[in-house]
Design a protein around this motif. Structure first.
Motif, PDB file in Angstrom:
ATOM      1  N   PHE A 146       0.825  -1.210   0.000  1.00  0.00           N
ATOM      2  CA  PHE A 146       0.000   0.000   0.000  1.00  0.00           C
ATOM      3  C   PHE A 146       0.858   1.260   0.000  1.00  0.00           C
ATOM      4  O   PHE A 146       0.428   2.290  -0.436  1.00  0.00           O
ATOM      5  CB  PHE A 146      -0.894   0.056   1.247  1.00  0.00           C
ATOM      6  N   ILE A 147       2.046   1.178   0.572  1.00  0.00           N
ATOM      7  CA  ILE A 147       2.858   2.380   0.673  1.00  0.00           C
ATOM      8  C   ILE A 147       4.153   2.214  -0.116  1.00  0.00           C
ATOM      9  O   ILE A 147       5.180   2.741   0.219  1.00  0.00           O
ATOM     10  CB  ILE A 147       3.133   2.785   2.144  1.00  0.00           C
ATOM     11  N   ARG A 148       4.062   1.473  -1.187  1.00  0.00           N
ATOM     12  CA  ARG A 148       5.238   1.240  -2.018  1.00  0.00           C
ATOM     13  C   ARG A 148       5.036   1.974  -3.336  1.00  0.00           C
ATOM     14  O   ARG A 148       4.071   1.717  -4.053  1.00  0.00           O
ATOM     15  CB  ARG A 148       5.365  -0.259  -2.262  1.00  0.00           C
ATOM     16  N   THR A 149       5.913   2.889  -3.652  1.00  0.00           N
ATOM     17  CA  THR A 149       5.669   3.710  -4.837  1.00  0.00           C
ATOM     18  C   THR A 149       6.824   3.732  -5.830  1.00  0.00           C
ATOM     19  O   THR A 149       6.736   4.390  -6.847  1.00  0.00           O
ATOM     20  CB  THR A 149       5.358   5.165  -4.426  1.00  0.00           C
ATOM     21  N   GLY A 150       7.919   3.014  -5.564  1.00  0.00           N
ATOM     22  CA  GLY A 150       9.085   3.137  -6.430  1.00  0.00           C
ATOM     23  C   GLY A 150       9.129   2.177  -7.601  1.00  0.00           C
ATOM     24  O   GLY A 150      10.033   2.248  -8.426  1.00  0.00           O
ATOM     25  N   GLN A 151       8.174   1.263  -7.689  1.00  0.00           N
ATOM     26  CA  GLN A 151       8.270   0.263  -8.748  1.00  0.00           C
ATOM     27  C   GLN A 151       7.674   0.746 -10.059  1.00  0.00           C
ATOM     28  O   GLN A 151       7.069   1.797 -10.132  1.00  0.00           O
ATOM     29  CB  GLN A 151       7.552  -1.008  -8.313  1.00  0.00           C
ATOM     30  N   ILE A 152       7.793  -0.074 -11.081  1.00  0.00           N
ATOM     31  CA  ILE A 152       7.327   0.339 -12.403  1.00  0.00           C
ATOM     32  C   ILE A 152       5.816   0.528 -12.424  1.00  0.00           C
ATOM     33  O   ILE A 152       5.302   1.422 -13.087  1.00  0.00           O
ATOM     34  CB  ILE A 152       7.806  -0.662 -13.487  1.00  0.00           C
ATOM     35  N   ASP A 153       5.080  -0.324 -11.678  1.00  0.00           N
ATOM     36  CA  ASP A 153       3.625  -0.194 -11.645  1.00  0.00           C
ATOM     37  C   ASP A 153       3.259   0.851 -10.595  1.00  0.00           C
ATOM     38  O   ASP A 153       2.942   0.521  -9.463  1.00  0.00           O
ATOM     39  CB  ASP A 153       2.987  -1.548 -11.314  1.00  0.00           C
ATOM     40  N   SER A 154       3.332   2.100 -10.982  1.00  0.00           N
ATOM     41  CA  SER A 154       3.083   3.172 -10.034  1.00  0.00           C
ATOM     42  C   SER A 154       2.359   4.302 -10.738  1.00  0.00           C
ATOM     43  O   SER A 154       2.613   4.585 -11.909  1.00  0.00           O
ATOM     44  CB  SER A 154       4.415   3.692  -9.483  1.00  0.00           C
ATOM     45  N   LYS A 155       1.446   4.953 -10.019  1.00  0.00           N
ATOM     46  CA  LYS A 155       0.767   6.100 -10.630  1.00  0.00           C
ATOM     47  C   LYS A 155       1.682   7.320 -10.647  1.00  0.00           C
ATOM     48  O   LYS A 155       1.370   8.325 -11.273  1.00  0.00           O
ATOM     49  CB  LYS A 155      -0.537   6.402  -9.891  1.00  0.00           C
ATOM     50  N   PHE A 156       2.809   7.232  -9.934  1.00  0.00           N
ATOM     51  CA  PHE A 156       3.685   8.391  -9.802  1.00  0.00           C
ATOM     52  C   PHE A 156       4.847   8.386 -10.794  1.00  0.00           C
ATOM     53  O   PHE A 156       5.485   7.349 -11.018  1.00  0.00           O
ATOM     54  CB  PHE A 156       4.296   8.431  -8.393  1.00  0.00           C
ATOM     55  N   GLY A 157       5.154   9.511 -11.339  1.00  0.00           N
ATOM     56  CA  GLY A 157       6.434   9.754 -11.974  1.00  0.00           C
ATOM     57  C   GLY A 157       6.646   9.191 -13.370  1.00  0.00           C
ATOM     58  O   GLY A 157       5.810   8.480 -13.935  1.00  0.00           O
ATOM     59  N   PHE A 158       7.802   9.569 -13.937  1.00  0.00           N
ATOM     60  CA  PHE A 158       8.221   9.090 -15.250  1.00  0.00           C
ATOM     61  C   PHE A 158       9.033   7.809 -15.058  1.00  0.00           C
ATOM     62  O   PHE A 158       9.936   7.757 -14.231  1.00  0.00           O
ATOM     63  CB  PHE A 158       9.080  10.156 -15.946  1.00  0.00           C
ATOM     64  N   THR A 159       8.723   6.812 -15.853  1.00  0.00           N
ATOM     65  CA  THR A 159       9.341   5.499 -15.686  1.00  0.00           C
ATOM     66  C   THR A 159      10.736   5.480 -16.292  1.00  0.00           C
ATOM     67  O   THR A 159      10.955   5.984 -17.396  1.00  0.00           O
ATOM     68  CB  THR A 159       8.461   4.432 -16.371  1.00  0.00           C
ATOM     69  N   LEU A 160      11.651   4.900 -15.538  1.00  0.00           N
ATOM     70  CA  LEU A 160      13.022   4.815 -16.021  1.00  0.00           C
ATOM     71  C   LEU A 160      13.194   3.669 -17.017  1.00  0.00           C
ATOM     72  O   LEU A 160      13.766   3.845 -18.101  1.00  0.00           O
ATOM     73  CB  LEU A 160      13.973   4.626 -14.826  1.00  0.00           C
ATOM     74  N   GLU A 161      12.644   2.491 -16.676  1.00  0.00           N
ATOM     75  CA  GLU A 161      12.819   1.290 -17.504  1.00  0.00           C
ATOM     76  C   GLU A 161      12.453   1.503 -18.964  1.00  0.00           C
ATOM     77  O   GLU A 161      13.091   0.964 -19.857  1.00  0.00           O
ATOM     78  CB  GLU A 161      11.936   0.130 -16.989  1.00  0.00           C
ATOM     79  N   THR A 162      11.375   2.262 -19.193  1.00  0.00           N
ATOM     80  CA  THR A 162      10.860   2.392 -20.561  1.00  0.00           C
ATOM     81  C   THR A 162      11.528   3.526 -21.343  1.00  0.00           C
ATOM     82  O   THR A 162      11.202   3.737 -22.512  1.00  0.00           O
ATOM     83  CB  THR A 162       9.345   2.700 -20.512  1.00  0.00           C
TER      84      THR A 162
END
Ligand SMILES: *Cc1c(COP(=O)(O)O)cnc(C)c1O
Length: 432
Positions: free
Chosen positions: A168-184
């Motif tokens: 619930f409080i994890r936001t750093g992974q690729i599946d996130s509503k936040f931010g620009f994705t690095l992987e892609t």
């Protein structure tokens, strides 16, 4: 032992905050009540700032995460320590401004800032807008152009690091509503766009891996990855960004089972990683911002309740009801957050039974904690929840039309109200 630091037990066996008897505090101000220790907040801010100064070659800033605890006196304390703040809404920004927080130390977050939010931020001269997505970047360019201003921004990056905490409080992974994705590769597209927009001034990058992190590895890894991204941006676009905001997330102890390092130790490791990675890449060490919320205020706070009914269901469980609940602390109802409960009038007594502490709301899920060892407890006793300084007052609600509790600050043996208790009039103030 959770009763340590500014918490103690006096000769009467009562729980104390910086030497002040919590039983006296409850008598004076009533319950439910939030109690916060000012010196603890100040020491937490200072020790982090000192760790930044020791480890980050070009310095940095502590920007307190408003969402953990937002009211005017909190901002006054933060500002007086030379620190800044992050805000995720114009309501938090307004409160910070009203408290005299210098706007150039404010970082404006959020995954859905409206055009009106962006205009409010620019008109009031907020320090940095942390841009979350392409739509926002373009909307900000349009609003800034209309106002004839330049928007100084950080770009929020999702670096794809799993910090092994609660989902619930994890936001750093690729599946996130936040931010620009690095992987892609989205981050580099966004940087290219930002650099091409005339009313956008890209100052640096931001990431926030997760909250309540105990393991330093993901924090250090995130710092290395983010400096690496800055190096790559310089290689691709010829621009050396000068600011790196690494978010918050330093873990703290809610119970005797939690064993985090002090936040300043994590900070020093992270700061060293930034400096070293930059130097290894011949890149100028960025100005480092961190946005701790929980680690600054959680342990500084406790909540005082009065016990109402004690319901014993043989062979099932014992419910101990208190005069607060999910209205002042929704974290157990939301995600079974662990807390330590003590009886302030019998703070040194051995537990004799295991109980469930239930709130006052008309909702079976309104529990504050289960499997709590307590000494014998009865109607009228005080009950304290420790470590409630973060994400309690700020997440409180008027569900069931309960007025919100007051917040009392303890400092130097004195107590003062910093947020007044709501009245019934307050609860109905917007009703026509
Ligand atoms: C939640 C959050 C923080 C603060 O996190 P803590 O775990 O309270 O330190 C900081 N920055 C951002 C962007 C956040 O979302």
């Amino acid at each position: 032992m959770m009763i340590s630091g500014h918490l103690g037990v006096n000769f009467a066996g009562h729980l104390t905050v910086s030497g002040v008897d919590t039983v006296d505090i409850a008598k004076e101000y009533g319950t439910p009540l939030y109690v916060m220790d000012e010196q603890t907040i100040r020491e937490n801010l200072r020790s982090l700032k000192e760790a930044i100064d020791r480890s980050c070659k070009n310095g940095g800033r502590v920007a307190f995460a408003s969402k953990a605890c937002s009211f005017k006196e909190m901002y006054r304390i933060v500002a007086s320590e030379g620190c800044g703040t992050d805000v995720v809404s114009c309501g938090e920004m307004y409160t910070a401004m009203q408290a005299g927080m210098p706007l150039d130390r404010v970082y404006f977050h959020g995954n859905n800032k409206t055009d009106a939010d962006l205009r409010y931020a620019l008109e009031n001269g907020v320090g940095r807008i942390v841009v979350d997505n392409f739509d926002e970047l373009r909307a900000l360019e349009a609003v800034a152009a209309e106002l004839g201003k330049t928007a100084a921004i950080l770009m929020r990056v999702t670096p794809g690091i799993d910090a092994h905490t609660h989902s619930f409080i994890r936001t750093g992974q690729i599946d996130s509503k936040f931010g620009f994705t690095l992987e892609t590769g989205e981050v580099y597209e966004a940087v290219e766009t930002a650099l091409s927009l005339p009313h956008i001034d890209l100052k640096g990058l931001h990431c926030h891996v997760a909250s309540q992190i105990f393991d330093e590895e993901p924090m250090i890894h995130a710092a290395e990855v983010m400096v690496g991204v800055m190096v790559e941006i310089k290689n691709r676009f010829g621009r050396a960004l000068s600011e790196l905001n690494l978010g918050g997330g330093f873990g703290i102890a809610y119970t005797d089972e939690d064993h985090p390092k002090p936040a300043h130790e994590y900070m020093e490791l992270v700061g060293n990683a930034v400096t070293k990675t930059a130097e290894n890449n011949d890149f100028p060490t960025p100005f480092v911002i961190v946005e701790p919320g929980r680690s600054i205020v959680a342990a500084a706070g406790l909540t005082l309740y009065t016990v109402g009914g004690v319901k014993r269901i043989p062979n099932v469980r014992t419910y101990v009801s208190v005069d607060g609940g999910m209205t002042d602390n929704p974290r157990y109802a939301l995600y079974q957050a662990a807390y330590t409960a003590v009886l302030p009038e019998k703070a040194a007594a051995e537990p004799t039974e295991t109980v469930t502490i239930s709130g006052h709301c008309c909702e079976s899920g309104d529990l504050l904690q289960e499997n709590v060892p307590l000494p014998a407890v009865k109607r009228g006793d005080l009950l304290a929840f420790l470590t409630t300084g973060a994400y309690n007052y700020s997440m409180s609600s008027n569900y069931n039309r309960y007025p919100k509790p007051a917040v009392v600050m303890v400092n130097d043996g004195e107590t003062r109200v910093v947020v007044r208790r709501e009245t019934f009039e307050d609860v109905a103030r917007n009703d026509i």
